[in-house]
Design an enzyme around this catalytic site. Structure first.
Site, PDB file in Angstrom:
ATOM      1  N   GLU A 104      52.923  35.521  34.797  1.00  0.00           N
ATOM      2  CA  GLU A 104      52.127  35.523  36.021  1.00  0.00           C
ATOM      3  C   GLU A 104      50.817  34.746  35.906  1.00  0.00           C
ATOM      4  OE1 GLU A 104      50.962  39.444  33.913  1.00  0.00           O
ATOM      5  OE2 GLU A 104      52.619  38.019  33.985  1.00  0.00           O
ATOM      6  N   CYS A 153      55.426  42.433  28.972  1.00  0.00           N
ATOM      7  CA  CYS A 153      54.561  42.904  27.894  1.00  0.00           C
ATOM      8  C   CYS A 153      54.764  44.414  27.687  1.00  0.00           C
ATOM      9  CB  CYS A 153      53.106  42.543  28.184  1.00  0.00           C
ATOM     10  SG  CYS A 153      52.046  42.554  26.715  1.00  0.00           S
ATOM     11  N   TYR A 154      53.811  45.271  28.082  1.00  0.00           N
ATOM     12  CA  TYR A 154      54.019  46.706  27.933  1.00  0.00           C
ATOM     13  C   TYR A 154      55.284  47.150  28.655  1.00  0.00           C
ATOM     14  CZ  TYR A 154      53.280  51.754  28.207  1.00  0.00           C
ATOM     15  OH  TYR A 154      53.439  53.113  28.109  1.00  0.00           O
ATOM     16  N   SER A 174      31.305  41.070  61.908  1.00  0.00           N
ATOM     17  CA  SER A 174      30.237  40.460  61.119  1.00  0.00           C
ATOM     18  C   SER A 174      30.144  38.962  61.357  1.00  0.00           C
ATOM     19  CB  SER A 174      30.481  40.706  59.630  1.00  0.00           C
ATOM     20  OG  SER A 174      31.603  39.968  59.178  1.00  0.00           O
ATOM     21  N   GLY A 175      31.182  38.365  61.913  1.00  0.00           N
ATOM     22  CA  GLY A 175      31.229  36.920  62.081  1.00  0.00           C
ATOM     23  C   GLY A 175      31.964  36.224  60.965  1.00  0.00           C
ATOM     24  N   GLY A 176      32.331  36.972  59.922  1.00  0.00           N
ATOM     25  CA  GLY A 176      33.080  36.405  58.815  1.00  0.00           C
ATOM     26  C   GLY A 176      34.570  36.383  59.106  1.00  0.00           C
ATOM     27  N   VAL A 177      35.323  35.812  58.168  1.00  0.00           N
ATOM     28  CA  VAL A 177      36.759  35.646  58.392  1.00  0.00           C
ATOM     29  C   VAL A 177      37.472  36.992  58.466  1.00  0.00           C
ATOM     30  CG1 VAL A 177      37.200  35.330  55.918  1.00  0.00           C
ATOM     31  CG2 VAL A 177      38.851  34.482  57.584  1.00  0.00           C
ATOM     32  N   ASP A 178      37.078  37.967  57.654  1.00  0.00           N
ATOM     33  CA  ASP A 178      37.810  39.235  57.602  1.00  0.00           C
ATOM     34  C   ASP A 178      37.737  39.983  58.927  1.00  0.00           C
ATOM     35  OD1 ASP A 178      38.029  38.473  54.959  1.00  0.00           O
ATOM     36  OD2 ASP A 178      36.427  39.787  54.277  1.00  0.00           O
ATOM     37  N   SER A 179      36.514  40.228  59.400  1.00  0.00           N
ATOM     38  CA  SER A 179      36.391  40.985  60.649  1.00  0.00           C
ATOM     39  C   SER A 179      36.907  40.176  61.838  1.00  0.00           C
ATOM     40  CB  SER A 179      34.933  41.406  60.872  1.00  0.00           C
ATOM     41  OG  SER A 179      34.082  40.284  60.998  1.00  0.00           O
ATOM     42  N   SER A 180      36.758  38.855  61.793  1.00  0.00           N
ATOM     43  CA  SER A 180      37.236  38.024  62.905  1.00  0.00           C
ATOM     44  C   SER A 180      38.754  38.069  63.007  1.00  0.00           C
ATOM     45  CB  SER A 180      36.762  36.579  62.724  1.00  0.00           C
ATOM     46  OG  SER A 180      35.357  36.500  62.738  1.00  0.00           O
ATOM     47  N   LYS A 200      41.885  37.293  50.103  1.00  0.00           N
ATOM     48  CA  LYS A 200      41.089  36.482  51.023  1.00  0.00           C
ATOM     49  C   LYS A 200      41.824  35.226  51.489  1.00  0.00           C
ATOM     50  CE  LYS A 200      37.133  36.805  51.872  1.00  0.00           C
ATOM     51  NZ  LYS A 200      36.327  37.343  52.985  1.00  0.00           N
ATOM     52  N   HIS A 237      53.204  36.607  29.406  1.00  0.00           N
ATOM     53  CA  HIS A 237      52.787  36.871  30.782  1.00  0.00           C
ATOM     54  C   HIS A 237      53.123  35.671  31.671  1.00  0.00           C
ATOM     55  CE1 HIS A 237      50.544  40.659  30.298  1.00  0.00           C
ATOM     56  NE2 HIS A 237      50.359  40.214  29.063  1.00  0.00           N
ATOM     57  N   GLY A 275      50.054  46.382  30.143  1.00  0.00           N
ATOM     58  CA  GLY A 275      49.045  47.436  30.101  1.00  0.00           C
ATOM     59  C   GLY A 275      48.450  47.579  28.719  1.00  0.00           C
TER      60      GLY A 275
END
Length: 548
Positions: free
Chosen positions: A205, A115-116, A258-264, A404, A203, A88
């Site tokens: 990560e 770190c922090y 919407s036809g996109g991956v998320d809503s599908s 995603k 870090h 942070g």
């Protein structure tokens, strides 16, 4: 994303019948995952906090990010196998520096401070945190104690790590031992092994720490003794159960498709849970790309096997956007209108739906709301911060804590066709936030044509799958040009293409020059009203992927 654990204790063999999936929480429909070990990440405001979650999830261990204000009682009830304190921007001595209850270190739960987070452990344990020794960028780490956290590391072989700090620890707290150092830092990592409390100044990560994955894996499997059971198959099974519990046995739901991956993917999960009680609604809102409506209807009806209602609401949305130029107000206008359309259509179709399914993702939430510790609001997403308070639906957001690429894994596990799963992201407000300034039918026409040519050329060059997201933007300026020996004063189109893993960070895509030249020539020649094309070479951060 499937990989072994180098240098640490190898986890049990994963179920090879499922794709590995990073852990996630399904927003309002999830309280706890079923029977999975989990890691709690307390967010102290680091720009890398989301990467910590991703690294843990990539090892198929469930993780969640929460603010550092969580009480000991809450943490005890949540029962994590381990706790990570993120980095942070604050100092442990600052007036606004977020702290922690000293009793956190005495709970018997393994802790890793980064770190922090390391500074906080040192401060709570009686060691002084010093300022004035800035270290940004790569450093050479020498491991002194190659056990547990650094299992598999050779003391004689320095390893590169990434640092980003102004404070540091010169002496470990009483009872702690030094695990590693750099030429500038005598204490680059420390531990109280008996209590399983660790701290690292660098870090692990970030990708710039090449062996950071091993450090995190050692913490997960050697120190916390986690089992890597969080997979796409597990997520689907548990999320379907949670949806059934939320929606109940009789209620109906509508999904904004919407036809996109998320809503599908969201629609597929809910359909698996409640069957024909789900109605998918595709709204032609007037701010779609060229051929979008026809393509979605054709593909969805062929592959999905769900009830689909197509609504032409172009006039309604364009009326709501009339004269609106502020991007946040555009999102609110689109979000409000979507809900009103869904409410009306649900009533007309006789579904009397009580639930609205949305494909909201984790980056949407992070960028929209300060939900994690001291995170800052970047922009409001129409389906997160743009919904009316008096809407009649209860939200079902099964993907709310997924990135995603994780959604794509779930989609493939569900058997969705690649034309859904591999599709580039498209924002809910559509072209309304890619037409910068006022949204008018003519400006939408210009952008649609330019965007269509852009994507056509990308596909033709075989580059579509290399790019995370590509789109055209219509700028709110005109430029002077010469066409046919005459002066022109017309629109400027900007092209954007980025590579990314999850949308949280992104780099601009390095097109072959001949491809960009061909795209520019076609847009200027074929799109009436455009005389100049530019290419955006900004990364995220400092820019966002979308322009608005």
């Amino acid at each position: 994303m499937l990989r072994g654990v180098s240098g640490g204790v190898a986890p049990p063999a994963p179920d090879t019948t499922t794709h590995p999936l990073p852990g996630t929480q399904g927003a309002s429909i999830v309280e706890h995952p079923h029977e999975h070990d989990r890691i709690l990440i307390l967010d102290y405001g680091s720009q890398y906090t989301q990467l910590i979650a991703r690294r843990i999830r990539e090892d198929r261990v469930y993780s969640e990010i929460h603010p550092p204000t969580r009480s000991l009682e809450w943490i005890r009830d949540w029962a994590p196998k381990g706790i990570i304190l993120s980095g942070g921007p604050s100092s442990v001595y600052g007036d606004d520096g977020p702290g922690a209850d000293p009793a956190l270190l005495a709970m018997g739960i393994p802790i890793l401070g980064i770190c922090y987070g390391m500074h906080l452990v040192a401060h709570l344990e009686g060691s002084r945190v010093e300022g004035g020794r800035r270290e940004y960028g790569r450093a050479e780490l020498k491991v002194l104690e190659p056990d547990e956290l650094f299992a598999g590391f050779e003391p004689s072989e320095p390893t590169t790590v990434w640092c980003s700090h102004g404070d540091h620890v010169n002496e470990p707290p009483p009872g702690y031992q030094v695990l590693a150092s750099t030429p500038d830092l005598p204490v680059a990592a420390f531990a109280s092994p008996d209590r399983k409390v660790f701290g690292v100044q660098f870090h692990p990560e970030v990708a710039h720490t090449p062996r950071g994955e091993e450090v995190i894996s050692n913490f997960l499997f050697r120190i916390c003794e986690c089992s890597p059971t969080w997979t796409a198959g597990a997520f689907i099974q548990e999320t379907v159960e949670q949806i059934r519990e939320q929606v109940g046995e009789e209620a109906t739901a509508v999904c904004g498709l919407s036809g996109g991956v998320d809503s599908s993917v969201a629609a597929s999960l809910v359909h698996r849970a409640i069957g024909d009680r789900l109605t998918c609604i595709f709204v032609d809102n007037g701010v779609l790309r060229k051929g979008e409506r026809e393509g979605v209807e054709r593909t969805f009806r062929r592959h999905m096997g769900m009830r689909l209602v197509v609504v032409d609401a172009r006039e309604e949305f364009l009326a709501a956007l009339d004269g609106v130029t502020d991007p946040e107000k555009k999102r609110v206008a689109v979000g409000n209108t979507f809900i009103r359309v869904f409410e009306r259509v649900a009533q007309e179709e006789g579904t009397d739906a009580a639930f609205l399914v949305q494909g909201t993702l984790y980056p949407d939430v992070i960028e929209s709301l300060a939900v994690r510790g001291p995170s800052a609001t970047i922009k409001t997403h129409h389906n997160v911060g743009g919904l009316p308070e008096d809407m009649h639906f209860e939200l079902v957001e099964p993907l709310r804590e997924l990135f995603k690429d994780e959604v794509r894994q779930v989609g493939r596990e569900l058997g969705l066709p690649e034309e859904f799963v591999g599709r580039h992201p498209f924002p809910g407000p559509g072209l309304a936030i890619r037409v910068l300034g006022e949204v008018t039918p003519d400006r939408l026409r210009v952008l649609r044509e330019a965007d269509s040519i852009y994507l056509e050329e990308i596909r033709g060059a075989g580059l579509y799958d290399e790019i995370w997201q590509a789109f055209a933007v219509l700028l709110p300026v005109h430029s002077v040009g010469v066409m046919g020996d005459a002066r022109t004063y017309e629109n400027v189109v900007a092209l954007r293409a980025v590579t990314s893993r999850d949308g949280m960070t992104a780099d601009w895509y390095h097109f072959p020059h001949e491809v960009l030249a061909r795209i520019s020539t076609r847009i200027i020649n074929e799109v009436s009203g455009v005389n100049r094309v530019t290419y955006d070479v900004s990364s995220k951060p400092p820019a966002t992927i979308e322009w608005e």
